[in-house]
Design an enzyme around this catalytic site. Structure first.
Site, PDB file in Angstrom:
ATOM      1  N   HIS A  37      23.190  71.432   8.217  1.00  0.00           N
ATOM      2  CA  HIS A  37      24.294  70.521   8.513  1.00  0.00           C
ATOM      3  C   HIS A  37      25.609  71.192   8.135  1.00  0.00           C
ATOM      4  CE1 HIS A  37      23.426  70.045   4.248  1.00  0.00           C
ATOM      5  NE2 HIS A  37      24.733  69.893   4.130  1.00  0.00           N
ATOM      6  N   HIS A 120      31.078  75.318   6.666  1.00  0.00           N
ATOM      7  CA  HIS A 120      29.949  76.251   6.686  1.00  0.00           C
ATOM      8  C   HIS A 120      28.645  75.484   6.813  1.00  0.00           C
ATOM      9  CE1 HIS A 120      30.120  74.940   2.491  1.00  0.00           C
ATOM     10  NE2 HIS A 120      28.822  75.153   2.469  1.00  0.00           N
TER      11      HIS A 120
END
Ligand code: 2AM
Length: 178
Positions: A37, A120
């Site tokens: 995610h 990220h």
């Protein structure tokens, strides 16, 4: 209360491609692809009322879908590397969605987040991995590029795992619409 955070899900075909990177690094605990995610706003453990207020404020966000692209690998932790991540190409849409998530957190009475937003996708958590081994891994794998994908919803996740890395549960989903 579970730990909460809002995030963008990684489409399954892309997640499957990212699993090809799960090789060649001693000390890496690779994240399962269903748990990949991109965190928008980490909330942590909060009381039920704050959780509901945050979830409701997220529901008021109005934004069109946008495109993002994962872009190269990196590590967090410098000399004591603790994670390998896929970075994200700069995206105005992503910045706007992050700002909207920050606003929602403020509206729910949560304190401002101390650290800067560095979008990220964590691919591995590292334990006792050597910095030179991480550098060699990144040299070998770090140039990968992925196809862009459309972000047409984001979600509120909960996690009961104090170590991080999942499993995560989607508590609510928020569509982005034109
Ligand atoms: P990370 O993957 O770089 O650890 C769930 O823990 C998600 O929230 C992870 O994606 C984690 O990022 C992110 N996160 C952001 N801030 C955090 C914090 N202060 N503590 C734990 N996780 C945090």
């Amino acid at each position: 209360m579970p730990r909460l955070f809002s995030a963008i899900e990684i489409p399954r075909p892309l997640a499957e491609r990212l699993t090809l990177l799960r090789a060649g690094l001693t000390g890496a605990r690779w994240i399962d692809p269903e748990n990949y995610h991109l965190t928008l706003r980490f909330i942590g453990d909060v009381d039920g009322m704050t959780a509901r207020d945050f979830a409701e404020a997220l529901g008021a966000i109005e934004m069109p879908p946008f495109e993002i692209r994962l872009n190269g690998l990196g590590s967090f932790g410098g000399n004591k590397p603790r994670a390998i991540f896929a970075g994200v190409a700069p995206s105005e849409g992503l910045n706007a969605l992050r700002r909207a998530n920050d606003r929602a957190a403020r509206e729910a009475g949560l304190p401002a987040e101390g650290r800067n937003f560095m979008p990220h996708v964590t691919l591995a958590r590292l334990r006792n991995a050597r910095a030179d081994a991480v550098a060699a891994y990144l040299e070998h794998q770090g140039g990968v590029f992925a196809d862009p994908f459309i972000v047409n919803r984001f979600v509120l996740y909960s996690s009961r795992d104090s170590v991080g890395g999942g499993p995560y549960v989607v508590e609510a989903a928020y569509p982005l619409e034109d």
